[in-house]
Design a protein around this motif. Sequence first.
Motif, PDB file in Angstrom:
ATOM      1  N   ALA A   1       0.845  -1.203   0.000  1.00  0.00           N
ATOM      2  CA  ALA A   1       0.000   0.000   0.000  1.00  0.00           C
ATOM      3  C   ALA A   1       0.880   1.252   0.000  1.00  0.00           C
ATOM      4  O   ALA A   1       0.615   2.215  -0.731  1.00  0.00           O
ATOM      5  N   ASP A   2       1.943   1.211   0.784  1.00  0.00           N
ATOM      6  CA  ASP A   2       2.857   2.363   0.835  1.00  0.00           C
ATOM      7  C   ASP A   2       3.571   2.540  -0.503  1.00  0.00           C
ATOM      8  O   ASP A   2       3.775   3.657  -0.984  1.00  0.00           O
ATOM      9  N   PHE A   3       3.945   1.394  -1.055  1.00  0.00           N
ATOM     10  CA  PHE A   3       4.645   1.393  -2.347  1.00  0.00           C
ATOM     11  C   PHE A   3       3.755   2.025  -3.421  1.00  0.00           C
ATOM     12  O   PHE A   3       4.173   2.943  -4.139  1.00  0.00           O
ATOM     13  N   LEU A   4       2.513   1.580  -3.490  1.00  0.00           N
ATOM     14  CA  LEU A   4       1.601   2.110  -4.508  1.00  0.00           C
ATOM     15  C   LEU A   4       1.288   3.578  -4.238  1.00  0.00           C
ATOM     16  O   LEU A   4       1.191   4.385  -5.165  1.00  0.00           O
ATOM     17  N   ALA A   5       1.139   3.893  -2.960  1.00  0.00           N
ATOM     18  CA  ALA A   5       0.820   5.284  -2.613  1.00  0.00           C
ATOM     19  C   ALA A   5       1.943   6.200  -3.098  1.00  0.00           C
ATOM     20  O   ALA A   5       1.687   7.285  -3.644  1.00  0.00           O
ATOM     21  N   GLN A   6       3.163   5.752  -2.912  1.00  0.00           N
ATOM     22  CA  GLN A   6       4.314   6.561  -3.337  1.00  0.00           C
ATOM     23  C   GLN A   6       4.290   6.776  -4.854  1.00  0.00           C
ATOM     24  O   GLN A   6       4.524   7.878  -5.347  1.00  0.00           O
ATOM     25  N   ILE A   7       3.974   5.708  -5.567  1.00  0.00           N
ATOM     26  CA  ILE A   7       3.974   5.796  -7.031  1.00  0.00           C
ATOM     27  C   ILE A   7       2.836   6.693  -7.517  1.00  0.00           C
ATOM     28  O   ILE A   7       3.020   7.560  -8.367  1.00  0.00           O
ATOM     29  N   PHE A   8       1.663   6.484  -6.948  1.00  0.00           N
ATOM     30  CA  PHE A   8       0.500   7.215  -7.443  1.00  0.00           C
ATOM     31  C   PHE A   8       0.471   8.665  -6.961  1.00  0.00           C
ATOM     32  O   PHE A   8      -0.192   9.508  -7.573  1.00  0.00           O
ATOM     33  N   ALA A   9       1.187   8.948  -5.888  1.00  0.00           N
ATOM     34  CA  ALA A   9       1.249  10.332  -5.418  1.00  0.00           C
ATOM     35  C   ALA A   9       1.821  11.206  -6.523  1.00  0.00           C
ATOM     36  O   ALA A   9       1.350  12.310  -6.776  1.00  0.00           O
ATOM     37  N   GLU A  10       2.797  10.681  -7.195  1.00  0.00           N
ATOM     38  CA  GLU A  10       3.424  11.428  -8.281  1.00  0.00           C
ATOM     39  C   GLU A  10       2.448  11.605  -9.446  1.00  0.00           C
ATOM     40  O   GLU A  10       2.405  12.660 -10.082  1.00  0.00           O
ATOM     41  N   VAL A  11       1.677  10.540  -9.703  1.00  0.00           N
ATOM     42  CA  VAL A  11       0.691  10.605 -10.789  1.00  0.00           C
ATOM     43  C   VAL A  11      -0.338  11.684 -10.484  1.00  0.00           C
ATOM     44  O   VAL A  11      -0.676  12.521 -11.333  1.00  0.00           O
ATOM     45  N   GLU A  12      -0.828  11.644  -9.249  1.00  0.00           N
ATOM     46  CA  GLU A  12      -1.891  12.587  -8.877  1.00  0.00           C
ATOM     47  C   GLU A  12      -1.389  14.028  -8.860  1.00  0.00           C
ATOM     48  O   GLU A  12      -2.137  14.953  -9.161  1.00  0.00           O
ATOM     49  N   GLY A  13      -0.133  14.168  -8.542  1.00  0.00           N
ATOM     50  CA  GLY A  13       0.391  15.534  -8.431  1.00  0.00           C
ATOM     51  C   GLY A  13       0.834  16.127  -9.752  1.00  0.00           C
ATOM     52  O   GLY A  13       1.271  17.266  -9.806  1.00  0.00           O
ATOM     53  N   SER A  14       0.753  15.354 -10.837  1.00  0.00           N
ATOM     54  CA  SER A  14       1.279  15.869 -12.106  1.00  0.00           C
ATOM     55  C   SER A  14       0.202  15.854 -13.198  1.00  0.00           C
ATOM     56  O   SER A  14      -0.428  14.837 -13.432  1.00  0.00           O
ATOM     57  N   PRO A  15       0.037  16.968 -13.900  1.00  0.00           N
ATOM     58  CA  PRO A  15      -0.974  17.015 -14.977  1.00  0.00           C
ATOM     59  C   PRO A  15      -0.393  16.600 -16.330  1.00  0.00           C
ATOM     60  O   PRO A  15      -1.113  16.555 -17.325  1.00  0.00           O
TER      61      PRO A  15
ATOM     62  N   PHE B   1      -1.016   5.303 -16.941  1.00  0.00           N
ATOM     63  CA  PHE B   1      -1.955   4.439 -17.651  1.00  0.00           C
ATOM     64  C   PHE B   1      -2.687   3.506 -16.701  1.00  0.00           C
ATOM     65  O   PHE B   1      -3.788   3.056 -16.988  1.00  0.00           O
ATOM     66  N   PHE B   2      -2.029   3.204 -15.613  1.00  0.00           N
ATOM     67  CA  PHE B   2      -2.583   2.174 -14.729  1.00  0.00           C
ATOM     68  C   PHE B   2      -3.101   2.763 -13.425  1.00  0.00           C
ATOM     69  O   PHE B   2      -3.441   2.047 -12.498  1.00  0.00           O
ATOM     70  N   ALA B   3      -3.116   4.100 -13.390  1.00  0.00           N
ATOM     71  CA  ALA B   3      -3.606   4.737 -12.178  1.00  0.00           C
ATOM     72  C   ALA B   3      -5.120   4.634 -12.132  1.00  0.00           C
ATOM     73  O   ALA B   3      -5.777   4.560 -13.163  1.00  0.00           O
ATOM     74  N   LYS B   4      -5.650   4.656 -10.927  1.00  0.00           N
ATOM     75  CA  LYS B   4      -7.104   4.626 -10.801  1.00  0.00           C
ATOM     76  C   LYS B   4      -7.649   6.003 -11.162  1.00  0.00           C
ATOM     77  O   LYS B   4      -6.995   6.998 -10.902  1.00  0.00           O
ATOM     78  N   PRO B   5      -8.838   6.185 -11.718  1.00  0.00           N
ATOM     79  CA  PRO B   5      -9.717   5.108 -12.118  1.00  0.00           C
ATOM     80  C   PRO B   5      -9.139   4.322 -13.306  1.00  0.00           C
ATOM     81  O   PRO B   5      -8.308   4.849 -14.040  1.00  0.00           O
ATOM     82  N   ALA B   6      -9.700   3.148 -13.449  1.00  0.00           N
ATOM     83  CA  ALA B   6      -9.125   2.213 -14.401  1.00  0.00           C
ATOM     84  C   ALA B   6      -8.990   2.847 -15.777  1.00  0.00           C
ATOM     85  O   ALA B   6      -9.847   3.580 -16.214  1.00  0.00           O
ATOM     86  N   SER B   7      -7.893   2.605 -16.372  1.00  0.00           N
ATOM     87  CA  SER B   7      -7.658   3.114 -17.707  1.00  0.00           C
ATOM     88  C   SER B   7      -7.748   1.947 -18.676  1.00  0.00           C
ATOM     89  O   SER B   7      -7.797   0.809 -18.240  1.00  0.00           O
ATOM     90  N   PRO B   8      -7.775   2.142 -19.931  1.00  0.00           N
ATOM     91  CA  PRO B   8      -7.631   3.419 -20.608  1.00  0.00           C
ATOM     92  C   PRO B   8      -8.864   4.305 -20.444  1.00  0.00           C
ATOM     93  O   PRO B   8      -9.924   3.800 -20.086  1.00  0.00           O
ATOM     94  N   PRO B   9      -8.710   5.608 -20.720  1.00  0.00           N
ATOM     95  CA  PRO B   9      -9.843   6.494 -20.574  1.00  0.00           C
ATOM     96  C   PRO B   9     -11.010   5.997 -21.418  1.00  0.00           C
ATOM     97  O   PRO B   9     -10.805   5.463 -22.503  1.00  0.00           O
ATOM     98  N   THR B  10     -12.204   6.169 -20.896  1.00  0.00           N
ATOM     99  CA  THR B  10     -13.333   5.563 -21.587  1.00  0.00           C
ATOM    100  C   THR B  10     -14.124   6.557 -22.429  1.00  0.00           C
ATOM    101  O   THR B  10     -14.987   6.177 -23.170  1.00  0.00           O
ATOM    102  N   ALA B  11     -13.833   7.839 -22.275  1.00  0.00           N
ATOM    103  CA  ALA B  11     -14.599   8.801 -23.055  1.00  0.00           C
ATOM    104  C   ALA B  11     -13.697   9.626 -23.939  1.00  0.00           C
ATOM    105  O   ALA B  11     -12.831  10.353 -23.470  1.00  0.00           O
TER     106      ALA B  11
END
Lengths: 578, 573
Positions: free
Chosen positions: B511-525, B556-566
């Motif tokens: 959980a910590d590992f994923l949180a670290q990875i996704f924190a970067e995803v969430e913080g970057s546009p 690509f693999f960040a939640k919500p599930a990708s690929p984008p649906t719209a």
Amino acid sequence: MDDLKAQLFEAYQRGDFFKGVETARRADVADGGVATALATLHNDGQIDLVACFQGLQKETTAGISFYLNASAFSSALPSLIAPIGQVMDCVAHLCALSAPSGPAGLVLEGFAGFCAKDPARPLESLERIEANWEKYSELLLPALHAGSQIDPDKYYGESIRLLDSGSPDIKRRAAVALGALNAPKTAGVVDAVLSALERAARSEQDESLLASIVRSAVRIRQYDLGQESRAVTLIDQVLATGSEEALHAASELLASRQAGMPNSVRHLLLDHLQQLKSDRLATLGHVDFALSQMLKGPERENAIGFMETYLHAHADLKLKVFDNATHEIAADLKLLGTLLTRWFLHGEHVLREGIANIIGGFHGNWPHIEIDPAEIPVTDHRTLIFLARKAVAYLILAPVVAADILISLMKQTDDDRVLEEIGSLLYDPLLISYPGSVSEHATQQITIQTGKAQATLVAAHKTFQAYLNCLTAIPDTPALYPSDEQREVDWRRNSRMMADSFKNAQKQSVFFNIIHKSVLLYGNRSVYHVRGQDGKNQRVETPMKAHRTSTELPRIAQIDPVGFDYFLYAFKMEPFVK
Amino acid sequence: MKLILKEYLASLKERGELDAILPDLLSQLGLNVFSRPARGTRQDGVDVGAFGSLNSGPEKVYLFSIKSGDLTRITWNTDSPQSLRPSLDEIRDAYILNRLPSEYQGKDIVICLCFGGDVQEPVRPALEGYIKQNTTQSVSYEQWNGDKLAALIEDSFLREDLLPSEARSRFRKSLAMLDQPDISYKHFSILMRSLSKTDGLTEAQHLLAIRQIALCLWILFSWARKSGDLEAAYVTAELAMLHAWEIARGYPGKSKTAEAIRSAFTSTHSAYDQISTDYLSSYILPHVDKFHGLSSAVRAANSVDINLKLFDVLSRLAVRGLWHVWQAYTLPVDQAALKQEQFDSADEYAFAIRRMIANNPALLSPIKDDQTIDITIALFLLSQNAGNQLDMEVWLGEIFNRCAFAYTSNGKYPCILRTYGELLDHPTRGDDDYRQEVTAGSILYPAIGFWAAMRSFDALYADIGKFEKQCMKHCNFQFWYPDQDSEERFYTNSDTHGAVVSNVSVNQPKADFLAQIFAEVEGSPHFKDLSAIKYFLWPIVVMACRHHRVPLPIDFFAKPASPPTAPVSPPSP
């Protein structure tokens, strides 16, 4: 003879005596004429041979063969009539001159012959030696030996005396003498010698002395078999000290295969040699030779046992350290099959690897080796499959032998499950790794084998054919090929590796170190002219021949190198679970 | 050049090839294309319809009926629906009367008989007779054969002033060296770079450049197909797609130029689709089921050849499958059957990947750390279907086990060496210095850790953590993310871009590992700002990663599930 004498005398008069001796010695096919002529010239008073050789100096040996002169003198020495003192001085001088690796032994042998000619000579020599030990120490052994030819018991006594009371160096040489004298005349001498050796073993720690005690104890016991157990105990005690020189002596004794050495002594020596350190390569060389001899006869199992135990205790060594022994194993395919079965089933990695190396040494001329059923206590599924996997893993670079082992295992069972598994090992990795040699061999074997073994072979080969057909059905697909650049890089790399390995091989080659190398840029024959004895040029032509060698590497190592390593590792490391 | 073009035109097939290039050609000639080729709809003999003036003549309606190759007895008049004469009859009897757009009714009509080759002599009298018989005051006929098309193409696209001599020379070299794909690619890539460098150019010049990219790719494809080796065509097609997107991404609107550019991009995409499909269906798909089949087909001199080629092919399969996934998502909900068809196609590629892995064990042992890119793309496709979960777990587990074994036994373990020569020699030494040097960084182990964490392969996740602790303390486990430079540089790889999160540890709770990875995803546009993502052409990002050897963004693999649906107003083909 007269001509020879005249020639020698003439050379003597010319001041070119040693050159004259050398020339005469080279021409002396009968090997004896020069010595007789020299002795005659000396005894007739024409030449003082002893004085001549006493005057021989290192500087004067330039351009002449010291060895030929010394051997001529040594041969003449027993026939000389000369004062003992002068002779001893001359011999000591020549020994000093020839040391450390010259012909001192020859001269000392001549001196022993000289002493043995007159019972007074050994005694007088001994007195002079003891009186001037520094100068004459080298002469002790020949003097005692010469004495023992005249009166052995007396000189055993002298040797014991020296062993008991001499300086350390005298003791060492006396101990050596006790193993080198002629056979004693009375039974009590052996007892006395053993007692002296025992006393020395108890009180001395000198390595050379201990080594001499071992040598002498082994030798002396043969003169009184009633004392054998006592001698064995003594040897046991000395070797138990772990003295490296004593162990080296034991290895020499073992390798010398002395006639009449009883098994008890041989086993004792072998047992103690287990404590030999792995870096004592010279000693191991003797042991190796001894083992190779033992493998030929009824002591085979002891030799095998020694190798197993020794290699178990010395993880840094490989079976190849017993080079002669492995050659002996390689020369006896039945023994090889036996050891392969035994070691693949219960041996350690080093032994299995040793077997693989022995078989690898056949370099493509694969011998036919079968497993030895006598070595397989139970031919159940677990045992046979275990053996099959070991054979495949260790013999993957000798695939035809591995296939033979699998086939011989097939013949040991009727169990369809076992046969199917062995068959699948034959298919993968052997057949698919070696579509050439193993397939050809399997095809031959199908016609030779019968029953279930044949059926299993047929099934495995059929599976392989299907695999092959599948691959050959794939059309040429240049789109998948490596690029020309990749091929070029690979080719350069291989060429570089080949060139490096060729250079390394040349560096290690004795042959290449002694010959002159010429490089021919064109053609396939070398022509050159040499001047013959008649002064005419002779044309010599050397035709060139191509030498080729080929190695078949397993395809799987290319298709799946890591998987290949992994399966070899897994099969090799798999333990036998009883 | 005209010979090259004629050769090319003669080799084109009607479907998806000649009819794909013709609209661009007509547009470039100044005509307004009002009807484009379409499948599954009734065309009444017209493949392409256009209106306008050619060579300063009067404005006319041009109706094209396209056939491939030479016009023969068979392609002229048989029962086959592909025959020309029935199509011409249909145009006359049905299209002109019923389907011609109202704004063009009453205009002079030219019915163009378009074929890539020549009219064969036995057909000529019948053809000329037909034309004479059916020509009226308002309906005339023209033959657009290979010669005419080649001349028009040369004049419109490849004239010296339109395609500089250096670029023409590169193009000719890339055609001449097709049997050495790496060299052909080298020349083609220089050509692509020169074409996609559009700074300071006009919209018309952009349009011309993207059409030239499409045309060059089509020509190269036809030559490669003729030579029987599509390798050069495949790699150049990827590159052409990316360079075409480099131009197209600047035209998201609905202007005339934007539409024309999208049309040219579509043409490039069609070529890529066809090349990719032909490549995979000819060389790969028939052999994925054969044990060691593809490994043997490489005809390798060593194990590195096989390893490199198989991982390359693996991601080619996966990218193709992902395009089908993308296609499925672009279809509207009411086209469920077509949608499912695309998903099924994607599944077929996923199945091919599974078979390929099962039959080619080299795919269990990456030798280069950057083969993680190929592995991740394959996992991306496999992850589209929950049924592949077990296969993913087994594959990743086996990859990890073998990598760890190779590393500990000093075998061919994954390393960061890039050149072929270095890889051949690897490992040159067994000492720690060397091992640490060639494994100083890794995207492989953290990527496996990521998939293990995401997919709850808990034992595998724990094993990687242990391995990291025991053997890889020196190694910088890292993830790559796009940054503000990525949009400008990603597609043509004009420079390095992106940011790396360093020293990510798998040896921590997942959980910590994923949180670290996704924190970067969430913080970057920046990932969302990539044009290919914004306009729902995300497979282009995957292609760019594959082609330019950039790690697939974890976004690509960040939640919500990708690929984008719209899709967001896609400039889609």
